[in-house]
Design an enzyme around this catalytic site. Sequence first.
Site, PDB file in Angstrom:
ATOM      1  N   SER A 176      36.072  40.383  26.922  1.00  0.00           N
ATOM      2  CA  SER A 176      35.125  41.466  26.991  1.00  0.00           C
ATOM      3  C   SER A 176      34.323  41.969  25.768  1.00  0.00           C
ATOM      4  O   SER A 176      34.841  41.698  24.774  1.00  0.00           O
ATOM      5  CB  SER A 176      35.508  42.794  27.623  1.00  0.00           C
ATOM      6  OG  SER A 176      34.898  44.005  27.741  1.00  0.00           O
ATOM      7  N   TYR A 218      42.870  49.571  27.314  1.00  0.00           N
ATOM      8  CA  TYR A 218      42.311  48.497  28.323  1.00  0.00           C
ATOM      9  C   TYR A 218      41.737  47.615  27.323  1.00  0.00           C
ATOM     10  O   TYR A 218      41.964  46.362  27.219  1.00  0.00           O
ATOM     11  CB  TYR A 218      41.160  49.073  29.127  1.00  0.00           C
ATOM     12  CG  TYR A 218      40.333  47.802  29.716  1.00  0.00           C
ATOM     13  CD1 TYR A 218      40.953  46.929  30.543  1.00  0.00           C
ATOM     14  CD2 TYR A 218      38.995  47.795  29.282  1.00  0.00           C
ATOM     15  CE1 TYR A 218      40.224  45.776  31.137  1.00  0.00           C
ATOM     16  CE2 TYR A 218      38.290  46.781  29.592  1.00  0.00           C
ATOM     17  CZ  TYR A 218      38.903  45.879  30.460  1.00  0.00           C
ATOM     18  OH  TYR A 218      37.898  44.731  30.672  1.00  0.00           O
ATOM     19  N   LYS A 241      42.598  43.307  26.071  1.00  0.00           N
ATOM     20  CA  LYS A 241      41.625  41.984  25.675  1.00  0.00           C
ATOM     21  C   LYS A 241      41.784  41.620  24.334  1.00  0.00           C
ATOM     22  O   LYS A 241      41.920  40.328  24.192  1.00  0.00           O
ATOM     23  CB  LYS A 241      40.231  42.746  26.086  1.00  0.00           C
ATOM     24  CG  LYS A 241      39.945  42.775  27.529  1.00  0.00           C
ATOM     25  CD  LYS A 241      40.215  41.854  28.587  1.00  0.00           C
ATOM     26  CE  LYS A 241      40.266  42.272  29.906  1.00  0.00           C
ATOM     27  NZ  LYS A 241      40.677  41.190  30.716  1.00  0.00           N
TER      28      LYS A 241
HETATM   29  P1  NAD Z   1      38.508  43.285  39.595  1.00  0.00           P
HETATM   30  O1  NAD Z   1      39.549  44.609  39.724  1.00  0.00           O
HETATM   31  O2  NAD Z   1      37.376  43.356  40.742  1.00  0.00           O
HETATM   32  O3  NAD Z   1      39.165  42.034  40.083  1.00  0.00           O
HETATM   33  C1  NAD Z   1      40.437  41.582  39.248  1.00  0.00           C
HETATM   34  C2  NAD Z   1      41.324  41.215  40.550  1.00  0.00           C
HETATM   35  O4  NAD Z   1      42.651  40.875  40.081  1.00  0.00           O
HETATM   36  C3  NAD Z   1      41.484  42.048  41.740  1.00  0.00           C
HETATM   37  O5  NAD Z   1      41.269  41.414  42.931  1.00  0.00           O
HETATM   38  C4  NAD Z   1      42.900  42.540  41.574  1.00  0.00           C
HETATM   39  O6  NAD Z   1      43.578  42.637  42.821  1.00  0.00           O
HETATM   40  C5  NAD Z   1      43.611  41.360  41.016  1.00  0.00           C
HETATM   41  N1  NAD Z   1      44.798  41.343  40.181  1.00  0.00           N
HETATM   42  C6  NAD Z   1      45.088  42.420  39.202  1.00  0.00           C
HETATM   43  N2  NAD Z   1      46.054  42.450  38.578  1.00  0.00           N
HETATM   44  C7  NAD Z   1      46.775  41.200  39.162  1.00  0.00           C
HETATM   45  C8  NAD Z   1      48.345  40.654  38.884  1.00  0.00           C
HETATM   46  N3  NAD Z   1      48.929  41.115  38.032  1.00  0.00           N
HETATM   47  N4  NAD Z   1      48.169  39.697  39.757  1.00  0.00           N
HETATM   48  C9  NAD Z   1      47.425  39.294  40.621  1.00  0.00           C
HETATM   49  N5  NAD Z   1      46.154  39.837  40.683  1.00  0.00           N
HETATM   50  C10 NAD Z   1      46.038  40.817  40.327  1.00  0.00           C
HETATM   51  O7  NAD Z   1      37.721  43.028  38.370  1.00  0.00           O
HETATM   52  P2  NAD Z   1      36.612  42.400  37.993  1.00  0.00           P
HETATM   53  O8  NAD Z   1      35.413  43.298  37.567  1.00  0.00           O
HETATM   54  O9  NAD Z   1      36.434  41.253  38.667  1.00  0.00           O
HETATM   55  O10 NAD Z   1      37.011  41.738  36.537  1.00  0.00           O
HETATM   56  C11 NAD Z   1      37.652  40.698  36.313  1.00  0.00           C
HETATM   57  C12 NAD Z   1      38.195  40.356  34.875  1.00  0.00           C
HETATM   58  O11 NAD Z   1      36.998  40.332  33.930  1.00  0.00           O
HETATM   59  C13 NAD Z   1      39.061  41.301  34.506  1.00  0.00           C
HETATM   60  O12 NAD Z   1      40.035  40.713  33.564  1.00  0.00           O
HETATM   61  C14 NAD Z   1      38.229  42.265  33.715  1.00  0.00           C
HETATM   62  O13 NAD Z   1      38.951  42.928  32.618  1.00  0.00           O
HETATM   63  C15 NAD Z   1      37.288  41.678  32.861  1.00  0.00           C
HETATM   64  N6  NAD Z   1      36.182  42.157  32.703  1.00  0.00           N
HETATM   65  C16 NAD Z   1      35.315  42.887  33.660  1.00  0.00           C
HETATM   66  C17 NAD Z   1      34.116  43.565  33.362  1.00  0.00           C
HETATM   67  C18 NAD Z   1      33.472  44.372  34.376  1.00  0.00           C
HETATM   68  O14 NAD Z   1      32.753  45.244  33.868  1.00  0.00           O
HETATM   69  N7  NAD Z   1      33.764  44.097  35.438  1.00  0.00           N
HETATM   70  C19 NAD Z   1      33.729  43.377  31.964  1.00  0.00           C
HETATM   71  C20 NAD Z   1      34.322  42.762  30.894  1.00  0.00           C
HETATM   72  C21 NAD Z   1      35.608  42.064  31.326  1.00  0.00           C
END
Ligand code: NAD
Length: 343
Positions: free
Chosen positions: A126, A151, A155
């Site tokens: 991120s 959080y 990362k």
């Molecule tokens: P999201 O919460 O929609 O998707 C994450 C998925 O992982 C969910 O389906 C959740 O059920 C699953 N999950 C969480 N912990 C788990 C575990 N221990 N085992 C199995 N499944 C698990 O989030 P997103 O927005 O799709 O984000 C995906 C990734 O991108 C994350 O790592 C997040 O930190 C990173 N990210 C997101 C953003 C954003 O703004 N959405 C920005 C930067 C980075």
Amino acid sequence: MKKILVTGGAGYIGSHTVVELQEAGYAPIIIDNFSNSEESALEGIAAILGKEIPCYRVDCTDAVAMRQVFEQEQDIQGVIHFAAYKAVGESVAEPLKYYHNNVGSLVALLQVMSEFNVYNLVFSSSCTVYGIPDKLPVTEQTPVQKANSPYGNTKKICEEILSDLAASGAEMNSIALRYFNPIGAHPSARIGELPLGVPSNLVPFITQTAIGIREQVTVFGSDYDTPDGTCIRDYVHVVDLAKAHVVAIDRLLEGKVDKLEFYNVGTGNGNTVLEAIQAFELATGVKLNYKIGPRRAGDVPKIYADVTKATEVLGFKTTSTLEEAMASAWKWQVSLKESTTEA
Ligand code: NAD
């Protein structure tokens, strides 16, 4: 077809990436524990692709269960690791939950991957690792700063784990993609962002307010050093972001990655929160009820990406405008309402 394991593949970015992988000729396999997603995402993926994607209900911190997936699937070629918790505020209140899940899942995954000789990993990082940058736009050389939330620290720690592994000479090649602000939904409106509870991101808050689930959007601060005083972010369409994972996997599988690479994934443009709201109103014709409130602790005043490296090395390019992204987010929100009204 080459099998790519997608952890967190039922989530927001993961579900869009699963669709793009399959359309690019890969065979994605999902692992998710559904802690922040619903099985309806799998139905949406199947509706878009006209086929069901295999999904294992497994927690990535559970190495024993993950091992079983690798055993069963045999010839996994690469992994895209999305699974993590992502709510900044919650991470401040419950830091151990975040360290356990976000750091623990990466460590368990890397161990199991090594056991099965799977050496290609794309990791979801991120722009939060840049903290409050001194110079804009941020490049991959912009110094990583002390994280301002647990959080963000997960990362940063996960990136350090990948760096330490690379330095150890271990046989693992990784690409860490540093996302800016993903927004929008698949044009089919079959998958999109599905926040459980009150959304912590701006765009779902906007669409839920516009549709009447929430009363009002609060814009946090209007006295920042930006053209209209509100914070600047780099809003990238989730389908464009999903495609960045496909080109990252291509590069890994072509053997072009020597240990570890980092890429910014954004549009290269910064927009203020008020510009984002205006884009939503223009794209949808819906007037948004919003008010200006005080600054929110921990918000970065302005950040946007220099995407030269992703463009030149990965061939990454964005195709959607901010208005198109807003229109797709709205279409998704409307379709959600229709499906709950029908149910
Ligand atoms: P999201 O919460 O929609 O998707 C994450 C998925 O992982 C969910 O389906 C959740 O059920 C699953 N999950 C969480 N912990 C788990 C575990 N221990 N085992 C199995 N499944 C698990 O989030 P997103 O927005 O799709 O984000 C995906 C990734 O991108 C994350 O790592 C997040 O930190 C990173 N990210 C997101 C953003 C954003 O703004 N959405 C920005 C930067 C980075």
